[in-house]
Design a protein around this motif. Structure first.
Motif, PDB file in Angstrom:
ATOM      1  N   THR A  14      52.696  39.269  27.546  1.00 48.79           N
ATOM      2  CA  THR A  14      52.719  40.713  27.810  1.00 48.79           C
ATOM      3  C   THR A  14      53.635  41.658  26.927  1.00 48.79           C
ATOM      4  O   THR A  14      53.241  42.657  26.351  1.00 48.79           O
ATOM      5  CB  THR A  14      53.136  41.262  29.245  1.00 48.79           C
ATOM      6  N   MET A  45      56.340  38.780  36.885  1.00 56.15           N
ATOM      7  CA  MET A  45      55.508  37.680  36.377  1.00 56.15           C
ATOM      8  C   MET A  45      55.453  36.645  37.780  1.00 56.15           C
ATOM      9  O   MET A  45      54.348  36.068  37.828  1.00 56.15           O
ATOM     10  CB  MET A  45      56.177  36.873  35.245  1.00 56.15           C
ATOM     11  N   THR A  54      47.215  41.614  38.340  1.00 58.05           N
ATOM     12  CA  THR A  54      47.337  40.238  37.558  1.00 58.05           C
ATOM     13  C   THR A  54      48.066  40.448  36.421  1.00 58.05           C
ATOM     14  O   THR A  54      48.318  41.674  35.762  1.00 58.05           O
ATOM     15  CB  THR A  54      45.715  39.942  37.351  1.00 58.05           C
ATOM     16  N   TRP A  55      48.479  39.281  35.806  1.00 60.88           N
ATOM     17  CA  TRP A  55      49.362  39.597  34.478  1.00 60.88           C
ATOM     18  C   TRP A  55      48.463  40.011  33.482  1.00 60.88           C
ATOM     19  O   TRP A  55      49.089  40.936  32.739  1.00 60.88           O
ATOM     20  CB  TRP A  55      49.758  38.158  33.971  1.00 60.88           C
ATOM     21  N   SER A  66      46.891  35.510  39.398  1.00 58.21           N
ATOM     22  CA  SER A  66      46.011  35.080  38.497  1.00 58.21           C
ATOM     23  C   SER A  66      45.590  33.627  38.366  1.00 58.21           C
ATOM     24  O   SER A  66      45.132  33.236  37.336  1.00 58.21           O
ATOM     25  CB  SER A  66      46.733  35.564  37.138  1.00 58.21           C
ATOM     26  N   TYR A 115      53.450  33.751  29.504  1.00 57.84           N
ATOM     27  CA  TYR A 115      52.529  34.862  29.884  1.00 57.84           C
ATOM     28  C   TYR A 115      53.395  36.155  29.946  1.00 57.84           C
ATOM     29  O   TYR A 115      53.174  37.290  29.603  1.00 57.84           O
ATOM     30  CB  TYR A 115      51.879  34.750  31.225  1.00 57.84           C
ATOM     31  N   GLY A 116      54.909  35.892  30.187  1.00 58.39           N
ATOM     32  CA  GLY A 116      55.556  37.158  30.068  1.00 58.39           C
ATOM     33  C   GLY A 116      56.024  37.704  28.744  1.00 58.39           C
ATOM     34  O   GLY A 116      55.737  38.705  28.123  1.00 58.39           O
ATOM     35  N   LEU A 137      51.394  36.146  38.538  1.00 59.64           N
ATOM     36  CA  LEU A 137      50.810  34.766  38.065  1.00 59.64           C
ATOM     37  C   LEU A 137      50.228  34.314  39.214  1.00 59.64           C
ATOM     38  O   LEU A 137      48.845  33.579  39.088  1.00 59.64           O
ATOM     39  CB  LEU A 137      52.122  33.871  37.570  1.00 59.64           C
TER      40      LEU A 137
END
Length: 472
Positions: free
Chosen positions: A76, A53, A123-124, A60, A72-73, A57
């Motif tokens: 996913t 990440m 990207t994430w 992104s 965001y982690g 990030l």
């Protein structure tokens, strides 16, 4: 007299060797390796979640911060678990209609290839898409493997074989922790690329692991009835059957048990590496020291997990399935309540992690040992997959919600957030309260379930699954 006693002892020692066949050993080997390499691939990601990440990030357009990594982690991981849940249901149904081994091989190939493909994400959200597809394949291994074990090991070693198979997942986590400790410095992309290794296993499964006669006969009989135009009630769509008697109760019970075990497991395993990283950052540890502490915690957690996974079946054969569930769920609750909501030294974490691993992995093992024992062959893979996939749909939100509430409610404290989400896992105890004991019972059939629903006694089938032989 002495000679007779010696011969009796030799017979007792050699009983398990004579009772367990080569085909059973091959099924256990194939399913254990598949589940273990699944765990290896999954654990690699949780270990490199933070670094991945941190790199992705900015690509992104998102600023790196503990809160962003958590959000965001967690997303996913949620995508992966959502794919796992969906893939489990779809491939579980296919396994009941097309056969266990073929679907197992497809699932392993899917999760291996798409986990490794994550090494090329920029990207994430690209990473999230690849994790979702990998999750579709990961959803196959546990339900289909559990069905294969139950149908192949039709003797008194069934639960123990199931526990040994399940221990492969923790062994995969353990190996991933060692690989991370040795090669983590090569970067998260290298670690993800290693996940292609499980693809090699597909050859072994297709070559050596045979379809159990019980499931092959059930599939053949269903097709013959369809061709003859004389479909029976048991030929209705498998998922539809789970929501009516006599399968509704075991469906609800197994779903509650699996949901509780999975929520607690994934809340803890997703965030304890990041919690330790935050501890290290607060105490100004070097990056190498932080990485080594994360790796050590993972090794200890999964060492306890290997024992918990494998031991669950042995303990359950001694004291029963329900009491064993109470032990592992209870130990997990105590360990989580003690460890995560409060400030502790890293030494305390290292002491508690093996206990937590034993309890969390043990509860998961029990879910996959118990559920094949309450469903008939024609729906077994679908039922195991459905009950666990419902749990994974709920679980998919767990890591994401933990990241969100850590920021919104607890000033970024992932420990308290993890404990709050993991507490929902107590729903598993509700399932245990309504579960029927299956210790020492044969696998159910359509006829036995119908008789149970009608309240009529039927004769149990003879054989080692229902009554131990003299060689036990």
């Amino acid at each position: 007299m002495v000679t007779q006693t010696r011969n009796t002892r030799n017979e007792l020692r050699s009983g398990w060797r004579q009772e367990i066949t080569k085909a059973q050993w091959l099924v256990l080997t194939g399913t254990m390796l598949g589940w273990g390499l699944d765990g290896f691939a999954g654990s690699l990601y949780t270990l490199v979640l933070g670094p991945a990440m941190t790199e992705l990030l900015p690509h992104s357009g998102i600023e790196v911060s503990p809160a962003a990594i958590g959000l965001y982690g967690g997303l996913t991981v949620a995508l992966f678990l959502g794919g796992w849940a969906l893939g489990g249901i779809v491939f579980g149904v296919l396994a009941d209609y097309l056969g266990r081994t073929r679907i197992l091989a497809i699932g392993i190939l899917t999760y291996a290839v798409f986990t490794a493909a994550a090494a090329f994400a920029d990207t994430w959200w690209q990473l999230g898409i690849l994790r979702f597809i990998a999750g579709l394949g990961s959803g196959v291994e546990a339900p289909v493997g559990a069905a294969l074990i139950a149908e192949s090991w039709k003797n008194r070693y069934r639960a123990r074989a199931g526990g040994v198979m399940m221990s492969g997942y923790a062994a995969g986590f353990f190996i991933a922790a060692i690989v991370f400790a040795l090669a983590g410095g090569l970067g998260w992309r290298f670690m993800m690329a290693l996940a292609v290794i499980p693809a090699i296993l597909v050859w072994f499964i297709r070559r050596f692991v045979k379809e159990p006669p019980e499931s092959a006969d059930a599939i053949r009989a269903r097709r013959e009835r369809k061709r003859a135009g004389r479909a029976a009630a048991q030929d209705d769509f498998v998922l539809k059957r789970l929501f009516r008697k006599p399968l509704l109760r075991p469906t609800l019970v197994c779903t509650a048990i699996a949901t509780g075990a999975l929520i607690a497991f994934w809340s803890v395993t997703t965030w304890y590496p990041q919690i330790i990283r935050q501890m290290g950052a607060a105490e100004d540890w070097s990056p190498d020291l932080i990485a080594s502490r994360v790796a050590l915690a993972s090794i200890l957690f999964n060492a306890g997990g290997i024992i918990g996974y494998a031991a669950w079946g042995f303990i359950a054969d001694k004291i029963g399935r329900r009491p064993t569930f109470l032990i592992t769920f209870g130990a997990a609750a105590i360990a989580i309540a003690f460890l995560f909501p409060f400030q502790h030294s890293v030494t305390t974490y290292m002491i508690v992690m093996p206990v937590l691993g034993f309890a969390l992995f043990g509860s998961l093992s029990g879910a996959f040992i118990y559920s094949p024992e309450v469903f008939p062959t024609s729906v077994r893979a679908s039922a195991i997959a459905f009950c666990n996939s419902v749990g994974r749909f709920f679980t998919a939100a767990g890591p994401l919600v933990a990241g969100v509430i850590a920021v919104s409610w607890f000033d970024g404290n992932l420990g308290i957030a993890t404990a709050v989400i993991a507490a929902i896992g107590l729903v598993g105890l509700i399932g245990v309260a309504f579960a029927r004991e299956t210790n020492g019972q044969p696998l159910p059939t359509e006829e036995s379930l119908a008789a149970d629903a009608a309240g009529a006694p039927i004769a149990e089938p003879a054989g080692p699954a229902s009554a131990p032989t003299r060689k036990a």
